[in-house]
Design a protein around this motif. Structure first.
Motif, mmCIF file in Angstrom:
data_model
loop_
_atom_site.group_PDB
_atom_site.id
_atom_site.type_symbol
_atom_site.label_atom_id
_atom_site.label_comp_id
_atom_site.label_asym_id
_atom_site.label_seq_id
_atom_site.Cartn_x
_atom_site.Cartn_y
_atom_site.Cartn_z
ATOM 1 N N LEU A 32 -9.769 5.036 5.541
ATOM 2 C CA LEU A 32 -8.800 4.428 4.632
ATOM 3 C C LEU A 32 -8.564 2.992 5.090
ATOM 4 O O LEU A 32 -8.128 2.766 6.223
ATOM 5 C CB LEU A 32 -7.491 5.225 4.678
ATOM 6 C CG LEU A 32 -6.408 4.804 3.693
ATOM 7 C CD1 LEU A 32 -6.833 5.149 2.271
ATOM 8 C CD2 LEU A 32 -5.088 5.499 4.020
ATOM 9 N N TYR A 33 -8.873 2.032 4.220
ATOM 10 C CA TYR A 33 -8.684 0.623 4.570
ATOM 11 C C TYR A 33 -7.250 0.191 4.297
ATOM 12 O O TYR A 33 -6.674 0.529 3.275
ATOM 13 C CB TYR A 33 -9.679 -0.258 3.805
ATOM 14 C CG TYR A 33 -11.073 -0.120 4.360
ATOM 15 C CD1 TYR A 33 -11.477 -0.886 5.453
ATOM 16 C CD2 TYR A 33 -11.959 0.817 3.843
ATOM 17 C CE1 TYR A 33 -12.737 -0.723 6.004
ATOM 18 C CE2 TYR A 33 -13.224 0.988 4.387
ATOM 19 C CZ TYR A 33 -13.606 0.211 5.474
ATOM 20 O OH TYR A 33 -14.842 0.376 6.031
ATOM 21 N N GLU A 34 -6.699 -0.555 5.241
ATOM 22 C CA GLU A 34 -5.321 -1.050 5.143
ATOM 23 C C GLU A 34 -5.338 -2.497 5.615
ATOM 24 O O GLU A 34 -6.293 -2.922 6.272
ATOM 25 C CB GLU A 34 -4.415 -0.230 6.084
ATOM 26 C CG GLU A 34 -4.222 1.222 5.679
ATOM 27 C CD GLU A 34 -3.258 1.386 4.519
ATOM 28 O OE1 GLU A 34 -2.506 0.437 4.216
ATOM 29 O OE2 GLU A 34 -3.262 2.467 3.908
ATOM 30 N N HIS A 57 -8.621 -0.278 9.685
ATOM 31 C CA HIS A 57 -8.810 0.944 8.902
ATOM 32 C C HIS A 57 -8.517 2.188 9.737
ATOM 33 O O HIS A 57 -8.602 2.171 10.962
ATOM 34 C CB HIS A 57 -10.203 1.013 8.273
ATOM 35 C CG HIS A 57 -11.325 1.263 9.240
ATOM 36 N ND1 HIS A 57 -12.051 0.243 9.820
ATOM 37 C CD2 HIS A 57 -11.829 2.410 9.729
ATOM 38 C CE1 HIS A 57 -12.963 0.757 10.623
ATOM 39 N NE2 HIS A 57 -12.861 2.067 10.599
ATOM 40 N N THR A 95 0.904 3.704 1.820
ATOM 41 C CA THR A 95 1.150 4.173 3.169
ATOM 42 C C THR A 95 2.063 3.267 3.992
ATOM 43 O O THR A 95 2.729 3.728 4.911
ATOM 44 C CB THR A 95 -0.202 4.276 3.895
ATOM 45 O OG1 THR A 95 -0.969 3.139 3.511
ATOM 46 C CG2 THR A 95 -0.943 5.526 3.523
ATOM 47 N N TRP A 139 -0.734 5.860 10.510
ATOM 48 C CA TRP A 139 -1.393 5.653 9.208
ATOM 49 C C TRP A 139 -1.830 6.966 8.587
ATOM 50 O O TRP A 139 -1.736 7.174 7.381
ATOM 51 C CB TRP A 139 -2.591 4.710 9.363
ATOM 52 C CG TRP A 139 -2.174 3.291 9.578
ATOM 53 C CD1 TRP A 139 -2.279 2.569 10.734
ATOM 54 C CD2 TRP A 139 -1.581 2.403 8.610
ATOM 55 N NE1 TRP A 139 -1.791 1.302 10.545
ATOM 56 C CE2 TRP A 139 -1.361 1.159 9.258
ATOM 57 C CE3 TRP A 139 -1.215 2.538 7.266
ATOM 58 C CZ2 TRP A 139 -0.789 0.054 8.609
ATOM 59 C CZ3 TRP A 139 -0.646 1.442 6.616
ATOM 60 C CH2 TRP A 139 -0.437 0.227 7.287
ATOM 61 N N HIS A 140 -2.321 7.878 9.410
ATOM 62 C CA HIS A 140 -2.784 9.158 8.870
ATOM 63 C C HIS A 140 -1.597 9.968 8.328
ATOM 64 O O HIS A 140 -1.658 10.506 7.215
ATOM 65 C CB HIS A 140 -3.528 9.937 9.970
ATOM 66 C CG HIS A 140 -4.285 11.129 9.447
ATOM 67 N ND1 HIS A 140 -4.917 12.026 10.269
ATOM 68 C CD2 HIS A 140 -4.481 11.578 8.190
ATOM 69 C CE1 HIS A 140 -5.476 12.969 9.522
ATOM 70 N NE2 HIS A 140 -5.226 12.718 8.258
ATOM 71 N N THR A 180 0.880 -1.173 0.000
ATOM 72 C CA THR A 180 0.000 0.000 0.000
ATOM 73 C C THR A 180 0.919 1.225 0.000
ATOM 74 O O THR A 180 2.077 1.142 0.426
ATOM 75 C CB THR A 180 -0.937 0.039 1.224
ATOM 76 O OG1 THR A 180 -0.181 0.290 2.405
ATOM 77 C CG2 THR A 180 -1.697 -1.279 1.381
ATOM 78 N N ASN A 230 -9.027 9.149 -3.212
ATOM 79 C CA ASN A 230 -9.572 8.377 -2.123
ATOM 80 C C ASN A 230 -11.086 8.466 -2.240
ATOM 81 O O ASN A 230 -11.615 9.561 -2.312
ATOM 82 C CB ASN A 230 -9.118 9.058 -0.816
ATOM 83 C CG ASN A 230 -8.861 8.073 0.269
ATOM 84 O OD1 ASN A 230 -8.890 6.876 0.031
ATOM 85 N ND2 ASN A 230 -8.623 8.568 1.460
ATOM 86 N N MET A 234 -6.539 14.285 2.276
ATOM 87 C CA MET A 234 -7.309 13.044 2.481
ATOM 88 C C MET A 234 -8.321 12.828 1.359
ATOM 89 O O MET A 234 -8.836 11.737 1.173
ATOM 90 C CB MET A 234 -8.038 13.066 3.835
ATOM 91 C CG MET A 234 -7.183 12.716 5.035
ATOM 92 S SD MET A 234 -6.393 11.076 4.958
ATOM 93 C CE MET A 234 -7.792 9.975 5.149
ATOM 94 N N LYS A 264 -0.571 8.540 5.065
ATOM 95 C CA LYS A 264 -1.457 8.911 3.955
ATOM 96 C C LYS A 264 -1.178 10.356 3.513
ATOM 97 O O LYS A 264 -1.130 10.659 2.322
ATOM 98 C CB LYS A 264 -2.924 8.749 4.373
ATOM 99 C CG LYS A 264 -3.950 9.313 3.404
ATOM 100 C CD LYS A 264 -3.902 8.647 2.022
ATOM 101 C CE LYS A 264 -4.779 9.406 1.006
ATOM 102 N NZ LYS A 264 -4.565 8.934 -0.364
#
Lengths: 99, 450
Positions: free
Chosen positions: B256-258, B262, B178, B196-197, B176, B250, B246, B200
Motif C-alpha cells: 500500500l503506497y502512502e 509504502h 489511512t 499503517w497496516h 489518504t 486495493n 487487505m 488500512k
C-alpha cells in the motif's frame, strides 16, 4: 463445461481508485483454491474483460484461498463511456467464465 | 500504546450507538472517521460537494462530537464532505459550528486544507514535480488549469501537525483513508508497519469483521504490532476477515503506497486472541527517497440529457440491438443536419438494459428478455444543446420502426417530458503524484476557537 462460479464461494469486483479495477475470487476451501488455480487462465480473464494479458496483475494467495486479479479500468470511472461507476458488475463476467 | 476508536467506514453510513459507547468507555486516545472517497465518481470532486445528506452528516457528527467530549480526546475527520475540496471542508465546518452552538461547549478546531490551484499545479508540472502513476492519462498545463477542483491526499505528517495544535476537533480536506488513523500511533513511536497496516484494516470500520455494517471498531497500536477489536454485538474479527480486508479496493493485496513510503504486509502474522479480537505483527514500513502526495482532479465533461423507454413488443425485444444502432446512426445524422454540428461535437448512445447495458460488446450471454429498458444518453457542450438533441432523439425512441414497411410502433415512455436533464458532468483527469520538499508545502493548517 463448468462455470467458475460453480467452484467458488464468491467473486467480487471493485474499483481500486478511479483508474484501476480489482477482482477477488474467494474460493472458500483449499481444494477449490487448487482447482481454480489450475483451471483459471489469466489470458481467458483478460479476453473476457477486453484487456491485454500483460496489463493484468494476478495474485494467488493460498493463505486466504483467494485469487486476485487487478487491471487498468476498461474505462476511467465516471467517463462518458463508463457503464459501472463502482466496478460492481465485472465480477459476473468472471464468475460466468467456463473453466 | 495508542488506542484509536473508529465509528464506521464513513461519516454518513451510520454507526451502532451501543458499540460506540463501549468504545468511549474503553478510553480511546483519538476518534477517527473517514468522510469520503472517489468511489462515487467524479461529480462530487468536480462540484466540491458531499455525497451524503446534510441531515445524516449532522446527526452522526453531533453524536461523535458528544462522544469526543465524553472520551476527552481529539476527533478527526479525513476527506471531509466526500471529496475533501475547500468547499466541502467549509460545509463540514459550517455543520460543526451549528452543532457546537447547540451543544454549548467551547471548542478548538484545526482545519487542514488540501486544495491545490490549477496554476500552482501547472507550475509544478513544468518543474517536473508531478509524475504519472500506472494507467494515468496524459496531462498538460491546460488539463490542470481546466480542473474545477484539484486536491492532494495528505498523509500522516499533515494530520500529525493538526493534532499537534492541541485541537479538540480536526477537520481535514482530502487525506489518504489511512492517514487519520496512523498519525497518532506514529507520533507516539508505535511500530510504523503496524500503524499503517492497522490503519488500512480499520479504515472501513467493521468491514474487516463479521457483521460489517455495525461499523464500530477499536484498534490498539504498540511498538510491536496492533490488535483489532470490533465492538458491536455479533461482530467478530478473525485472522481470515482481517487479512482478507487487505484485498478490499486495493490493486495489490500486500503493498500500500502512502506519502513518504509504502506498507508491505507480505510477512504479517494474524493471530486470534479470542473469538472477537485479532493481533497482527510482522508488517513492514518501507520509507521512500522522495516525499510524494497523490493528486486527484476533476473537470467539466459536457452536459447530459437522458431518456428512458421500455421495449415490450417481442419483435422489438428480439431485434433491439439493430433498432438501437439504427437510431444512433439516423439521429446523429439528423442532429448534424438540423443543428449544423459535426458528429464529434456531441454523442448519442442507447444502452439496452436487460441485454447489454453492463458490458456492451463484451457481453458473452445471449438470452431473450421479457422486456428491455432503453436508456438514451445525450452528451453535448451546453445544457441547452443536450436538451435540444434530447428532443430530436425523443421521436425515435417513441416511434422508430425496424423497417419502413411496418406499421409505426409506439414504445413505453415513463415520464412526460421524456427528456431528463442531468446537467454538467465531470471527469477524473489525474492519477499522478506531486513531489514535496516539505510535507506541509501543499497544505494549509488553520486553528479556530468556537
Amino acid at each position: 463445461m463448468t462455470q467458475l462460479r460453480e467452484l467458488v464461494q464468491k467473486v467480487r469486483s471493485k474499483n481500486a481508485g478511479p483508474f484501476w479495477l480489482t477482482v477477488d475470487i474467494f474460493c472458500g476451501t483449499d481444494e477449490a483454491y487448487q482447482e481454480v488455480q489450475a483451471r483459471l487462465k489469466t489470458g481467458r480473464v483478460a479476453t473476457a474483460m477486453g484487456a491485454n494479458t500483460q496489463d493484468l496483475k494476478r495474485f494467488d494467495i493460498p493463505s486466504l484461498n483467494v485469487i486476485k486479479i487487478s487491471l487498468p479500468r476498461p474505462t476511467i470511472q465516471g467517463a462518458v463511456n463508463d457503464r459501472d461507476m463502482h466496478g460492481a458488475s465485472w465480477a459476473a463476467l468472471i464468475a460466468e467464465l467456463d473453466v | 500504546m495508542v488506542r484509536v476508536l473508529i465509528p464506521s467506514g464513513a461519516l454518513g453510513l451510520n454507526y451502532d450507538k451501543v458499540a460506540l459507547q463501549r468504545g468511549i468507555d474503553a478510553r480511546p486516545d483519538i476518534i477517527a472517521i473517514d468522510g469520503g472517497s472517489t468511489d462515487s465518481g467524479p461529480s462530487y470532486l468536480g462540484r466540491g460537494v458531499s455525497k451524503y445528506a446534510r441531515a445524516s452528516t449532522k446527526l452522526e457528527w453531533a453524536g461523535l462530537m458528544e462522544a469526543r467530549a465524553q472520551a476527552d480526546c481529539p476527533l478527526v475527520i479525513g476527506t471531509a464532505g466526500t471529496c475533501g475540496s475547500d468547499s466541502a471542508v467549509e460545509w463540514m465546518l459550517d455543520i460543526t459550528r451549528e452543532i457546537a452552538g447547540e451543544q454549548g461547549r467551547p471548542l478548538k478546531i484545526a482545519v487542514l486544507r488540501s486544495q491545490q490551484s490549477g496554476d500552482d499545479m501547472a507550475k509544478a508540472l513544468a518543474e517536473g514535480q508531478i509524475t504519472p502513476l500506472s494507467n494515468a492519462p496524459d496531462i498538460s498545463a491546460e488539463t490542470l488549469q481546466s480542473c474545477t477542483n484539484i486536491v492532494a491526499l495528505a498523509g500522516a505528517e499533515q494530520i500529525a501537525a493538526a493534532i499537534d495544535t492541541g485541537a479538540d476537533i480536526i477537520i481535514a480536506g482530502r487525506t489518504t483513508d489511512t492517514a487519520i488513523i496512523a498519525a497518532l500511533p506514529l507520533m507516539n513511536g508505535c511500530h510504523a508497519g503496524a500503524a499503517w497496516h492497522g490503519a488500512k484494516i480499520g479504515e472501513c470500520g467493521a468491514l474487516c469483521a463479521t457483521n460489517p455494517q455495525s461499523g464500530v471498531i477499536l484498534v490498539d497500536f504498540d511498538d510491536d504490532g496492533f490488535t483489532v477489536t470490533p465492538l458491536a454485538d455479533g461482530a467478530h474479527a478473525t485472522p481470515h476477515t482481517v487479512s482478507a480486508h487487505m484485498l478490499y479496493e486495493n490493486s495489490d493485496p500486500f503493498i500500500l503506497y502512502e506519502p513518504g513510503g509504502h506498507l508491505d504486509v507480505t510477512g504479517a502474522t494474524y493471530t486470534a486472541l479470542d473469538d472477537t479480537a485479532v493481533r497482527v505483527t510482522g508488517s513492514k514500513w518501507v520509507p521512500s527517497d522522495r516525499y510524494t502526495v497523490k493528486l486527484e482532479g476533476a473537470r467539466a465533461a459536457g452536459f447530459q440529457t437522458v431518456l428512458i423507454a421500455i421495449l415490450r413488443d417481442a419483435h422489438y425485444v428480439a431485434n433491439a440491438a439493430k433498432w438501437a444502432a439504427d437510431i444512433e446512426t439516423k439521429c446523429t445524422a439528423k442532429v448534424c443536419d438540423r443543428l449544423g454540428l459535426s458528429a464529434d461535437e456531441f454523442s448519442i448512445e442507447l444502452r439496452l438494459m436487460g441485454q447489454s447495458a453492463s458490458f456492451g460488446d463484451l457481453e458473452p450471454r445471449d438470452a431473450t428478455a421479457i422486456e428491455i429498458g432503453v436508456i438514451g444518453i445525450v452528451t453535448a457542450s451546453t445544457d441547452a444543446l443536450s436538451m435540444e438533441i434530447g428532443k430530436l432523439l425523443n421521436p425515435y425512441m417513441l416511434h422508430h420502426p425496424l423497417t419502413a414497411e411496418e406499421e409505426q410502433p409506439t414504445f413505453a415512455f415513463l415520464f412526460s417530458p421524456a427528456e431528463m436533464p442531468r446537467g454538467q458532468t465531470y471527469e477524473f483527469v489525474l492519477n499522478h503524484v506531486l513531489t514535496l520538499d516539505d510535507p506541509m508545502q501543499a497544505f494549509a493548517l488553520e486553528v479556530l476557537d468556537l
